[in-house]
Design an enzyme around this catalytic site. Structure first.
Site, PDB file in Angstrom:
ATOM      1  N   ASP A 155       0.751  -1.270   0.040  1.00 18.18           N
ATOM      2  CA  ASP A 155      -0.047  -0.070  -0.065  1.00 18.18           C
ATOM      3  C   ASP A 155       0.962   1.311   0.013  1.00 18.18           C
ATOM      4  O   ASP A 155       2.130   1.282   0.269  1.00 18.18           O
ATOM      5  CB  ASP A 155      -0.898  -0.008   1.337  1.00 18.18           C
ATOM      6  CG  ASP A 155      -0.521  -0.488   2.330  1.00 18.18           C
ATOM      7  OD1 ASP A 155       0.836  -0.408   2.555  1.00 18.18           O
ATOM      8  OD2 ASP A 155      -1.013  -1.154   3.391  1.00 18.18           O
ATOM      9  N   ASN A 181      -7.350  -3.626  14.406  1.00 14.73           N
ATOM     10  CA  ASN A 181      -8.614  -3.739  14.218  1.00 14.73           C
ATOM     11  C   ASN A 181      -8.677  -5.059  13.294  1.00 14.73           C
ATOM     12  O   ASN A 181      -9.641  -5.185  12.549  1.00 14.73           O
ATOM     13  CB  ASN A 181      -9.325  -2.553  13.621  1.00 14.73           C
ATOM     14  CG  ASN A 181      -8.729  -1.953  12.295  1.00 14.73           C
ATOM     15  OD1 ASN A 181      -7.711  -2.719  11.512  1.00 14.73           O
ATOM     16  ND2 ASN A 181      -9.062  -0.970  11.577  1.00 14.73           N
TER      17      ASN A 181
HETATM   18  C1  F6R Z   1       1.639  -1.571   6.264  1.00 16.91           C
HETATM   19  C2  F6R Z   1       0.255  -2.206   6.277  1.00 16.91           C
HETATM   20  C3  F6R Z   1      -0.338  -2.344   7.674  1.00 16.91           C
HETATM   21  C4  F6R Z   1       0.446  -2.558   8.718  1.00 16.91           C
HETATM   22  C5  F6R Z   1      -0.364  -2.786  10.142  1.00 16.91           C
HETATM   23  C6  F6R Z   1       0.371  -3.049  11.161  1.00 16.91           C
HETATM   24  O1  F6R Z   1       2.231  -1.683   4.765  1.00 16.91           O
HETATM   25  O2  F6R Z   1      -0.351  -2.701   5.325  1.00 16.91           O
HETATM   26  O3  F6R Z   1      -1.581  -3.217   7.468  1.00 16.91           O
HETATM   27  O4  F6R Z   1       0.821  -3.888   8.445  1.00 16.91           O
HETATM   28  O5  F6R Z   1      -1.343  -1.505  10.151  1.00 16.91           O
HETATM   29  O6  F6R Z   1       1.367  -1.922  11.535  1.00 16.91           O
HETATM   30  P1  F6R Z   1       2.489  -2.043  12.374  1.00 16.91           P
HETATM   31  O7  F6R Z   1       3.347  -2.876  12.102  1.00 16.91           O
HETATM   32  O8  F6R Z   1       3.032  -0.368  12.353  1.00 16.91           O
HETATM   33  O9  F6R Z   1       1.574  -2.201  13.896  1.00 16.91           O
END
Ligand code: F6R
Length: 234
Positions: free
Chosen positions: A67, A134
């Site tokens: 993303d 979430n």
């Molecule tokens: C990042 C993504 C998100 C993260 C998720 C967890 O490219 O697509 O889905 O993997 O928000 O983020 P962290 O690792 O910062 O807790």
């Protein structure tokens, strides 16, 4: 699902890097799907170390990220392309690396183009994932249906709150993103999900052992034939 319990963040990161390196060794022209966020930082650090020691070569491997924020130029240090360059792409030798173009004037057309580029690369061999509190994967937020392909997505308040830690104020946090869909992720031949931190224990339980529902997008991974999860939540 192959669920591995790691003793902590460092052990999780080393295990994940070993799996990614093994994939590159087994198939040098692999297509990797990568993620941003706090969770994979240690994995990328470890991959850079393995590359620096000459234990793995990525010169034939191609990457697609999950993303990118919409409206966020590559020059913005909070853009995902800047994150990936800083943590991995500038420090290893991937043949080519792609992210959705957050600055594309027509986000819907960019989503179609990105999806087509993944298909033309013959799909993703190994997709690395984190998970949101979430249950989101990529920016596929809880919903009443699973998003199929790469989409222009409005971020939920909980995701905007979580991302605010990187900005001076909540107002600056991007409100939209371009993200691979659940279908794009499920089409990957292999999936490696990393879950780290006691604050992720509850969502990990729901995603890995609860009912499969678009209200917990990551729960769909229970239906995928080749998923490894490395948990460091104790
Ligand atoms: C990042 C993504 C998100 C993260 C998720 C967890 O490219 O697509 O889905 O993997 O928000 O983020 P962290 O690792 O910062 O807790």
């Amino acid at each position: 699902m192959n669920i591995i319990k790691a003793k902590g963040y460092d052990e999780m990161s080393k295990m994940a890097a070993a799996i990614i390196a093994a994939q590159a060794l087994r198939k040098p022209a692999s297509v990797f799907g990568f993620a941003t966020g706090s969770t994979p930082v240690g994995t990328y650090r470890e991959l850079v170390r393995l590359f620096g020691e000459g234990l793995v070569d990525f010169s034939r491997a191609v990457t697609f990220n999950l993303d990118e924020y919409a409206g966020c130029p590559a020059s913005d240090p909070n853009s995902y392309v800047a994150f990936m360059r800083g943590n991995l792409f500038d420090k290893a030798n991937f043949k080519a690396s792609y992210l959705p173009d957050g600055m594309a004037p027509n986000p819907a057309a960019e989503c179609l183009r990105y999806e087509k580029a993944i298909t033309e690369a013959e799909g993703i061999d190994l997709q690395l994932l984190g998970i949101g509190h979430n249950g989101h994967i990529g920016f596929n937020e809880p919903d009443d249906h699973f998003a199929f392909a790469t989409q222009h997505i409005k971020l939920t308040d909980s995701t905007i709150d979580a991302n605010a830690r990187f900005y001076n104020s909540r107002d600056e946090v991007p409100k939209y993103a371009l993200s691979m869909g659940i279908g794009t992720i499920m089409n990957a031949r292999g999936i490696l999900m990393l879950i780290s931190g006691a604050d992720k224990r509850e969502i990990a339980e729901k995603a890995l052992h609860g009912p499969v529902t678009p209200r917990v997008p990551a729960s769909i991974l229970q239906m995928h034939p080749d998923v490894t999860v490395i948990l460091a939540v104790d």
